[in-house]
Write a protein that holds these residues in place. Structure first.
Motif, short mmCIF file in Angstrom:
data_model
loop_
_atom_site.label_atom_id
_atom_site.label_comp_id
_atom_site.label_asym_id
_atom_site.label_seq_id
_atom_site.Cartn_x
_atom_site.Cartn_y
_atom_site.Cartn_z
N LYS A 161 -29.08 -13.34 15.44
CA LYS A 161 -29.58 -12.04 15.89
C LYS A 161 -31.09 -11.93 15.76
CE LYS A 161 -26.58 -9.97 13.19
NZ LYS A 161 -25.79 -8.93 12.48
N ASN A 162 -31.65 -12.61 14.76
CA ASN A 162 -33.11 -12.56 14.57
C ASN A 162 -33.88 -13.30 15.64
OD1 ASN A 162 -32.96 -11.00 12.26
ND2 ASN A 162 -33.04 -12.74 10.85
N THR A 163 -33.19 -14.17 16.40
CA THR A 163 -33.90 -14.88 17.47
C THR A 163 -34.47 -13.92 18.51
OG1 THR A 163 -31.83 -15.21 18.69
CG2 THR A 163 -32.55 -17.00 17.24
N THR A 164 -33.93 -12.69 18.56
CA THR A 164 -34.44 -11.71 19.52
C THR A 164 -35.91 -11.38 19.26
OG1 THR A 164 -33.63 -9.90 18.13
CG2 THR A 164 -32.18 -10.68 19.87
N VAL A 165 -36.37 -11.59 18.02
CA VAL A 165 -37.77 -11.30 17.68
C VAL A 165 -38.71 -12.26 18.40
CG1 VAL A 165 -39.41 -11.09 15.77
CG2 VAL A 165 -37.06 -10.37 15.46
N ALA A 166 -38.20 -13.42 18.82
CA ALA A 166 -39.04 -14.40 19.52
C ALA A 166 -39.58 -13.83 20.83
CB ALA A 166 -38.26 -15.69 19.78
N ALA A 167 -38.95 -12.77 21.34
CA ALA A 167 -39.45 -12.13 22.56
C ALA A 167 -40.86 -11.58 22.35
CB ALA A 167 -38.52 -11.01 22.99
N ALA A 168 -41.23 -11.33 21.10
CA ALA A 168 -42.56 -10.79 20.80
C ALA A 168 -43.67 -11.76 21.18
CB ALA A 168 -42.66 -10.43 19.33
N ILE A 169 -43.35 -13.06 21.24
CA ILE A 169 -44.37 -14.05 21.64
C ILE A 169 -43.97 -14.70 22.96
CG2 ILE A 169 -45.24 -14.47 19.32
CD1 ILE A 169 -43.55 -16.99 19.20
N ALA A 174 -32.64 -14.31 25.19
CA ALA A 174 -31.80 -13.25 25.72
C ALA A 174 -32.45 -11.86 25.66
CB ALA A 174 -30.46 -13.24 24.98
N ALA A 175 -33.07 -11.53 24.53
CA ALA A 175 -33.65 -10.19 24.38
C ALA A 175 -34.81 -9.98 25.35
CB ALA A 175 -34.12 -9.98 22.94
N ALA A 176 -35.59 -11.03 25.60
CA ALA A 176 -36.72 -10.92 26.54
C ALA A 176 -36.21 -10.64 27.95
CB ALA A 176 -37.56 -12.19 26.50
N LEU A 177 -35.14 -11.35 28.34
CA LEU A 177 -34.57 -11.13 29.67
C LEU A 177 -33.95 -9.74 29.76
CD1 LEU A 177 -33.87 -12.16 32.46
CD2 LEU A 177 -31.76 -13.12 31.52
N MET A 178 -33.29 -9.28 28.70
CA MET A 178 -32.70 -7.94 28.71
C MET A 178 -33.77 -6.88 28.92
SD MET A 178 -30.37 -6.03 25.80
CE MET A 178 -31.77 -5.75 24.71
N LYS A 179 -34.91 -7.05 28.25
CA LYS A 179 -36.01 -6.09 28.41
C LYS A 179 -36.50 -6.07 29.86
CE LYS A 179 -40.64 -5.06 26.58
NZ LYS A 179 -41.37 -5.20 27.86
N GLY A 192 -27.06 -3.51 28.63
CA GLY A 192 -26.90 -3.55 27.18
C GLY A 192 -25.54 -4.08 26.78
N ALA A 193 -24.50 -3.65 27.51
CA ALA A 193 -23.13 -4.11 27.21
C ALA A 193 -22.99 -5.61 27.44
CB ALA A 193 -22.12 -3.35 28.06
N VAL A 194 -23.59 -6.13 28.50
CA VAL A 194 -23.51 -7.56 28.81
C VAL A 194 -24.16 -8.39 27.71
CG1 VAL A 194 -24.37 -9.37 30.34
CG2 VAL A 194 -23.31 -7.32 31.30
N PHE A 195 -25.34 -7.98 27.28
CA PHE A 195 -26.05 -8.75 26.26
C PHE A 195 -25.42 -8.58 24.88
CE2 PHE A 195 -29.09 -9.03 29.64
CZ PHE A 195 -29.68 -10.27 29.45
N ALA A 196 -24.88 -7.39 24.61
CA ALA A 196 -24.17 -7.20 23.35
C ALA A 196 -22.94 -8.10 23.30
CB ALA A 196 -23.76 -5.74 23.19
N PHE A 197 -22.21 -8.17 24.42
CA PHE A 197 -21.04 -9.05 24.49
C PHE A 197 -21.45 -10.51 24.30
CE2 PHE A 197 -18.21 -11.76 27.03
CZ PHE A 197 -17.01 -11.52 26.37
N GLY A 198 -22.58 -10.88 24.89
CA GLY A 198 -23.06 -12.26 24.74
C GLY A 198 -23.32 -12.63 23.29
N PHE A 199 -23.93 -11.72 22.54
CA PHE A 199 -24.20 -12.01 21.13
C PHE A 199 -22.92 -12.01 20.30
CE2 PHE A 199 -28.65 -11.19 22.14
CZ PHE A 199 -29.27 -12.15 21.35
N VAL A 200 -21.95 -11.18 20.66
CA VAL A 200 -20.66 -11.20 19.97
C VAL A 200 -19.98 -12.56 20.19
CG1 VAL A 200 -18.32 -10.24 19.96
CG2 VAL A 200 -20.28 -8.72 19.99
N VAL A 201 -20.06 -13.07 21.42
CA VAL A 201 -19.48 -14.38 21.73
C VAL A 201 -20.14 -15.48 20.90
CG1 VAL A 201 -19.25 -16.13 23.54
CG2 VAL A 201 -18.71 -13.74 24.03
N LEU A 202 -21.44 -15.34 20.66
CA LEU A 202 -22.15 -16.35 19.88
C LEU A 202 -21.85 -16.26 18.39
CD1 LEU A 202 -25.75 -16.38 21.45
CD2 LEU A 202 -23.90 -18.02 21.81
N THR A 203 -21.74 -15.04 17.87
CA THR A 203 -21.65 -14.88 16.42
C THR A 203 -20.23 -14.80 15.87
OG1 THR A 203 -21.88 -12.46 16.66
CG2 THR A 203 -23.90 -13.74 16.30
#
Length: 221
Positions: A161-169, A174-179, A192-203
């Motif tokens: 989940k913390n990988t979403t912070v990489a969008a800052a650079i 995934a989080a950068a594309l969602m934005k 939001g639902a698509v990306f939330a589902f994607g992270f659930v599938v990963l975790t």
């Protein structure tokens, strides 16, 4: 129904997230193990460094660390990590920042596992002539890892989940594309639902598998 996904590489963005997670997990496991060894070392300098690193890094927001790797290491000190390509450099710097941050939590999880190993085992190892690092490598760490698979699973899930912070650079995860999609499309809830589902599938599968593994490999005391 999912027409808003056309033209966007959602799978590619999640693949970048997976690569960030895997590389950072391997790096933080190695660095975190070394830090744990330092924290229980009989050498005061090593013990002091390990303690200071963990206490400082754990209390710095991950966003600050990630931005420092980009603005500090790359822009000020010229650290390129072996590439001049902007995207590749951002990805490698993100892995470096995530590794440096997550290793502190891996270290503490491992240290708690080390504390579960009976002191008598280390004393017996020293009695037969093993030095500190041999005792740690052969006797203590194998048992410590088995004892903390569950906590390490939580660290891995948090890292994903913390990988979403990489969008800052500007890492194209995934989080950068969602934005970007939210800015361009009028489907905020669906996106939001698509990306939330994607992270659930990963975790979720990761957590279930490592939870099962923790029970299977638990050290019987």
């Amino acid at each position: 129904m999912f027409d808003f996904l056309q033209g966007y590489d959602v799978l590619g963005a999640f693949w970048t997230t997976v690569k960030l997670t895997v590389l950072s997990a391997v790096g933080s496991l190695v660095w975190g193990t070394l830090l744990a060894a330092m924290r229980v070392s009989p050498v005061p300098l090593m013990r002091g460094f390990g303690t200071a690193y963990v206490n400082i890094v754990r209390n710095i927001p991950l966003t600050v660390i990630i931005i420092f790797t980009s603005l500090g290491l790359a822009d000020i000190f010229g650290v390129t990590l072996g590439t001049q390509d902007f995207d590749a450099q951002g990805f490698r710097l993100a892995v470096l920042g995530l590794t440096a941050y997550t290793a502190a939590f891996v270290c503490e999880a491992l240290r708690s596992g080390i504390n579960t190993v009976p002191v008598g085992q280390a004393e017996a190892a020293r009695a037969i002539g093993l030095n500190f690092f041999q005792t740690l490598r052969i006797i203590v760490l194998p048992q410590a890892f088995r004892a903390v698979i569950g906590p390490l699973a939580n660290v891995l899930i948090a890292l994903t989940k913390n990988t979403t912070v990489a969008a800052a650079i500007s890492v194209a995860e995934a989080a950068a594309l969602m934005k970007t999609m939210i800015e361009n499309e009028a489907q905020t809830l669906a996106i939001g639902a698509v990306f939330a589902f994607g992270f659930v599938v990963l975790t979720l599968p990761t957590g279930l598998f490592l939870g099962w593994l923790a029970k299977r490999l638990a050290v019987k005391r």
